[in-house]
Design an enzyme around this catalytic site. Structure first.
Site, mmCIF file in Angstrom:
data_model
loop_
_atom_site.group_PDB
_atom_site.id
_atom_site.type_symbol
_atom_site.label_atom_id
_atom_site.label_comp_id
_atom_site.label_asym_id
_atom_site.label_seq_id
_atom_site.Cartn_x
_atom_site.Cartn_y
_atom_site.Cartn_z
ATOM 1 N N GLY A 98 44.858 88.304 9.500
ATOM 2 C CA GLY A 98 45.342 88.035 10.867
ATOM 3 C C GLY A 98 44.971 86.643 11.345
ATOM 4 N N GLY A 100 42.913 84.379 12.800
ATOM 5 C CA GLY A 100 41.511 84.355 13.201
ATOM 6 C C GLY A 100 41.170 83.171 14.080
ATOM 7 N NE ARG A 101 41.297 78.105 10.924
ATOM 8 C CZ ARG A 101 40.882 77.051 10.261
ATOM 9 N NH1 ARG A 101 40.079 76.190 10.842
ATOM 10 N NH2 ARG A 101 41.252 76.859 9.018
ATOM 11 C CE LYS A 121 44.902 76.176 10.456
ATOM 12 N NZ LYS A 121 45.632 75.870 9.222
ATOM 13 N NE ARG A 191 49.783 76.678 12.299
ATOM 14 C CZ ARG A 191 49.354 77.388 11.258
ATOM 15 N NH1 ARG A 191 49.152 76.802 10.092
ATOM 16 N NH2 ARG A 191 49.157 78.685 11.371
ATOM 17 C CG ASP A 269 46.597 84.815 3.723
ATOM 18 O OD1 ASP A 269 46.490 84.952 2.493
ATOM 19 O OD2 ASP A 269 45.874 84.043 4.376
ATOM 20 C CG ASN A 270 47.726 80.746 3.399
ATOM 21 O OD1 ASN A 270 47.587 81.160 4.549
ATOM 22 N ND2 ASN A 270 46.718 80.326 2.661
ATOM 23 C CG ASP A 279 48.267 78.919 7.087
ATOM 24 O OD1 ASP A 279 48.669 78.557 8.210
ATOM 25 O OD2 ASP A 279 47.648 79.969 6.904
#
Ligand code: AMP
Ligand code: MG
Length: 517
Positions: A98, A100-101, A121, A191, A269-270, A279
């Site tokens: 998820g 996270g930042r 981000k 982003r 996840d990327n 990412d």
């Protein structure tokens, strides 16, 4: 300038986590959690992409710009949320990850570029932070900002970046994970992409057997981001969706190979569901042509994500996505068909790009061997990929000599060692080009449009970072401006087009990067 037109389909149409606390937790049955950016001490704009600002319709000179894009202020229509997703990291299922930042701010409907989601981000902790601080450092923010803009102008599908705002807060990082944590300046990148959905967004509900949420996510994605597929009959949609994701991913891999980009962390996840580069972490550009190279020190042992392995990893990742989507299919045949389409599309696109880089306008039998032989020569001689291809256009076809390619060599030893093989290849190449019977101007135009003069070499980014950390943003500005026209010769900017200097070869930040960011 008018306010942005927020539409926020993602948070309107998909289920939210009912818990609004920040505590790290497993989030079930929801696509996202509501969360606001945590305020920062002293926002200061480091860089803005004027083009992205224009695309969104936001005035970069507005007095509250730094406050908004540091997460300290909102404008009407903005909402904060963190997306839930999982992922396979380095080949292993990692469970829930998820945002996270990263904190979403909503989706803007632009005048000419459709829906664009904004995301900060480094904006602070979320329920997905898993004990980490939710922040990002200036160096990695500059790298993400510059590379996403550079990729866009190279013609490579990518998320984009509106701004970098320094936060005025320090962030502690152990850059090489060797027990030397140190404070660094913090920053936040805004982003921008039509969507930040990833393969891992679908894998997470699938891993929990939550087919209802999986279906909701896929239906949302098709409806919102793949209108041509939404128009198909219901029975054909999921197959067409997987096929489309597969072929987009194939084209993306071919693009990365064309320009010498190594992502560095191709975890699922990327991987963008839209086939965008997403990412930017420990990525790099191959200077000397080395298919085994990875910039990511975390992956140094296995080199899973090395330059030449990226197309295979694209396939591996699509297999993971296919597995996640399989509960939506009665029969696996369309998933296999999508994977086959990946292979075919990659091979065809890669071959076409390989030919275009050589200026071959009319494909012919034997071209693939010619391209493969060149790769062998490039590996053997360790030539600078960008300079070699760009300068190849200078070759005298009537007297093909390696002299015009001198700038591409890193050492005399390598130049001498490969000279016989290179001369032989150049002769064959010159012969092949003459037989192409294309106009020279057309050939050169194709080569110049396929072989950039300027890429974001790792050491160039690091030099701009070193300056910016001293409060001087001129290096970032110069690179941003230069990389807006990567295929043009830009007089006075030769210092941004040369080989990697020797001092940068094994320097942290210049050829080695960790995930610490
Ligand atoms: P990445 O390696 O950047 O793709 O990140 C993998 C996961 O770690 C994602 O869930 C990120 O949101 C999370 N993550 C990375 N850095 C941080 C951080 N400083 N604070 C919170 N979460 C983080
Ligand atoms: Mg990530």
């Amino acid at each position: 300038m008018t306010d942005l037109r927020f539409d926020n389909a993602f948070t309107h149409e998909l289920p939210a986590d009912p818990d609004t606390h920040l505590a790290s937790r497993q989030v079930q049955g929801a696509a996202f959690s509501w969360v606001e950016p945590s305020p920062v001490a002293a926002p200061r704009v480091v860089a803005v992409s004027g083009e992205v600002a224009a695309m969104l319709g936001i005035d970069p000179a507005r007095p509250d710009f730094a406050e908004i894009f540091a997460g300290n202020a909102t404008i009407p229509g903005m909402t904060g949320y963190a997306m839930a997703y999982g992922g396979h990291q380095f080949g292993q299922w990692a469970g829930q990850l998820g945002d996270g930042r990263a904190i979403g701010l909503g989706e803007v409907l632009t005048a000419h570029d459709g829906r664009q989601e904004l995301q900060l981000k480094g904006a602070g902790r979320t329920p997905y932070s898993r004990g980490a601080d939710g922040r990002a450092v200036l160096r990695s923010s500059i790298r993400e900002f510059l590379c996403s803009e550079a990729m866009h102008h190279l013609g490579v599908p990518t998320t984009r970046a509106l701004s970098i705002v320094a936060t005025g807060d320090a962030v502690v990082r152990d850059v090489m994970y060797d027990g030397n944590p140190a404070p660094e300046p913090g920053a936040i990148v805004c982003r921008v992409a039509p969507s930040f959905l990833r393969f891992g967004s679908y894998e997470l509900p699938a891993s929990r057997g939550d087919t209802a949420l999986l279906r909701q996510l896929v239906d949302f994605t098709i409806r919102t981001h793949f209108p041509a597929i939404a128009a198909l009959s219901e029975g054909d949609r999921y197959a067409a969706f997987f096929h489309e994701v597969s072929t987009r991913t194939a084209r993306l891999m071919a693009e990365w190979m064309r320009v010498g980009f190594v992502h560095g962390v191709m975890n699922t996840d990327n991987m963008s569901i839209l086939g965008l580069t997403i990412d930017y972490g420990p990525y790099g550009w191959t200077d000397d042509f080395n298919l085994d190279w990875t910039p990511n020190t975390t992956d140094r042992r296995n080199r899973r994500y090395r330059f030449g392995h990226q197309p295979q990893i694209g396939y591996w990742n699509l297999q993971a996505l296919a597995q996640a989507l399989s509960p939506l299919f009665d029969d696996a045949a369309p998933l296999h068909a999508g994977l086959n389409a990946y292979v075919q599309t990659f091979e065809a696109t890669d071959a076409a790009y390989g030919a275009a880089k050589l200026g071959l306008l009319h494909a012919r039998d034997g071209d693939e061997e010619l391209i493969a032989e060149l790769r062998g020569v490039l590996v053997a001689g360790g030539m600078d990929m960008t300079i070699f291809y760009r300068d190849l256009a200078l070759l005298d076809l009537d007297s093909p000599h390696a002299g015009v390619l001198g700038a591409a060599f890193y050492t005399d030893e390598q130049r001498v060692g490969v000279s016989e093989a290179l001369d032989a290849w150049l002769k064959r190449y010159a012969q092949r080009v003459r037989e192409d019977e294309a106009a020279e101007s057309e050939r050169l135009a194709l080569m110049h449009a396929s072989n950039p003069r300027y890429v974001l070499r790792n050491y160039l980014a690091q030099q701009a970072i070193d300056k910016a950390e001293q409060g001087d943003n001129s290096g970032v500005e110069e690179l941003l401006e230069t990389l807006r026209h990567p295929y043009d010769e830009q007089p006075g900017r030769d210092h941004l087009a040369g080989r990697r200097p020797d001092w940068a070869r094994d320097k942290v930040g210049c050829s080695m990067l960790s995930c610490s960011s």
